[in-house]
Write an enzyme that holds these catalytic residues in place. Sequence first.
Site, PDB file in Angstrom:
ATOM      1  N   SER A 242       0.826  -1.204   0.000  1.00 23.71           N
ATOM      2  CA  SER A 242       0.000   0.000   0.000  1.00 23.71           C
ATOM      3  C   SER A 242       0.861   1.256   0.000  1.00 23.71           C
ATOM      4  CB  SER A 242      -0.904   0.016   1.230  1.00 23.71           C
ATOM      5  OG  SER A 242      -0.115   0.156   2.412  1.00 23.71           O
ATOM      6  N   GLY A 246       4.492   2.291   1.831  1.00 28.09           N
ATOM      7  CA  GLY A 246       5.580   3.006   1.180  1.00 28.09           C
ATOM      8  C   GLY A 246       5.994   4.258   1.929  1.00 28.09           C
ATOM      9  N   GLU A 263       6.579  -0.274  -5.186  1.00 27.82           N
ATOM     10  CA  GLU A 263       5.416  -0.582  -6.025  1.00 27.82           C
ATOM     11  C   GLU A 263       4.184  -0.470  -5.131  1.00 27.82           C
ATOM     12  OE1 GLU A 263       5.584  -0.829  -9.123  1.00 27.82           O
ATOM     13  OE2 GLU A 263       7.600  -1.525  -9.634  1.00 27.82           O
ATOM     14  N   CYS A 297      -2.868  -4.740  -8.323  1.00 22.44           N
ATOM     15  CA  CYS A 297      -2.413  -3.345  -8.289  1.00 22.44           C
ATOM     16  C   CYS A 297      -2.892  -2.614  -9.538  1.00 22.44           C
ATOM     17  CB  CYS A 297      -0.885  -3.277  -8.212  1.00 22.44           C
ATOM     18  SG  CYS A 297      -0.181  -4.109  -6.788  1.00 22.44           S
TER      19      CYS A 297
END
Length: 510
Positions: A242, A246, A263, A297
């Site tokens: 998520s 990050g 990512e 994603c």
Amino acid sequence: MTFDLAQETSKVLTELGVAAERYQGGTLSVTSPVTGAEIGRLKEHSAAEAKAAIDRAHEAFLEWRAVPAPKRGELIRLLGEELRAGKAALGRLVSIEVGKITSEGLGEVQEMIDICDFAVGLSRQLYGLTIATERSEHRMMESWHPLGAIGIISAFNFPVAVWSWNAALAMVCGNSTVWKPSEKTPLTALAVQALFEKALKRYIAEGGTAPANLSTLLIGGRDVGEVLVDHPKIPLVSATGSTAMGRAVGPRLANRFARAVLELGGNNAAIVCPSADLDLTLRGVAFSAMGTAGQRCTSLRRLFVHDSVYDQLVPRLQKAYGSVMIGNPLEAGTLVGPLIDKPAFDKMQSALSAARAEGGKVTGGDRVETDGSADAYYVRPALVEMPSQTGPVVEETFAPILYVIKYSDFDVVLALHNAVPQGLSSSIFTNDIREAETFVSARGSDCGIANINIGPSGAEIGGAFGGEKETGGGRESGSDAWKAYMRRSTNTINYGKTLPLAQGVKFDVE
């Protein structure tokens, strides 16, 4: 669902070479979203054990970096062979542990095989440059060298493919790896580690030189992840998850000047233009929005439809949403499996409530009861017609919710498309070359992936994967993503007898 999923899981793990003590008797309970039943209990690493394991991985890197790259590629070739041999079993395990339908579970393993093939070729193509120099009898070039022990933190939705994107490239580049999988999907990680160890054993038996601890697996929660992020012998962490994750990981890495491949979230959109092939669009939207129960994603979450085709497309989408087969992902014919767990279901319902409060008209979104799955969370994908891009539309909800918004002006819809914090994947459905070219131009989509006449979901390994803005800016998999796992050295070699200085500087001494 009367079958014993724990027993089947044990059978598959045994087939893949995982000893029973690795997934029995531990403190980390693993449940399958297919039934909600427990399918394993893993022993977790302590912070001290994780630190010691990273130290061993660093020692492995010091040895592995001296092995020629094509020889390193041979190990990855053997890993690809083991993945081919174990594809059916590992794909089945992915479906059991994540809830993916059978073709998607197998497809994830195929993605691992594909990146191994890519990495084997790459092992003979780690190119540097020869650079023109202004100094006579000099040569200037750049070289690429291994970086160190690479940390990999993976998410539940692609529990093994993302590891392979990183590990296959990192290892042919001369690095060791340390992997912390999601606590929700560690069984597939055990299986992959077993296949890697089998490949490594073959590699050594065939005359290859490789250290122990080349691939390290850490089982645990946030405390283990923090050790990986903070350890000074981990020069790069590739973290998938998520945006909130990050935000926590990025600054900690930056604080010690380590590298990050992040990512993160993706609030992906598609634009349907007046000239779009609506049959093709319907199929592209259906898979992108409903595939993997909206837990990719790259899942399609926002759909902008031109007002001239809105009344033709949206009723067809509503029909598809109402008729799509939902149920046990291990059974033939199923297209939509379960959400990963109850918190995912609760977040979906919260988002739908917020959408209704913003004037959204919701089709679907209700829980689907499946025989024997009282503790599992199957839902009918939700299609939400929204008056504007407000409220939950600008947020990523990891569930099968597709917000549909009508538009009339192309420049306005481009601005709306880009007006979210995330920037992973995007697409446009059009047969107008100006619209298509504009979408992939500098003033078009601001995402890392921009597609024409296919949905935003389902990337191939040949291209670099990743996104911009709150998606983190990282790139994995194909193209030149390998450079992230190496350090660049610029070299100047003087093969003459004089010492000319750059920029005409004079510094003569006797």
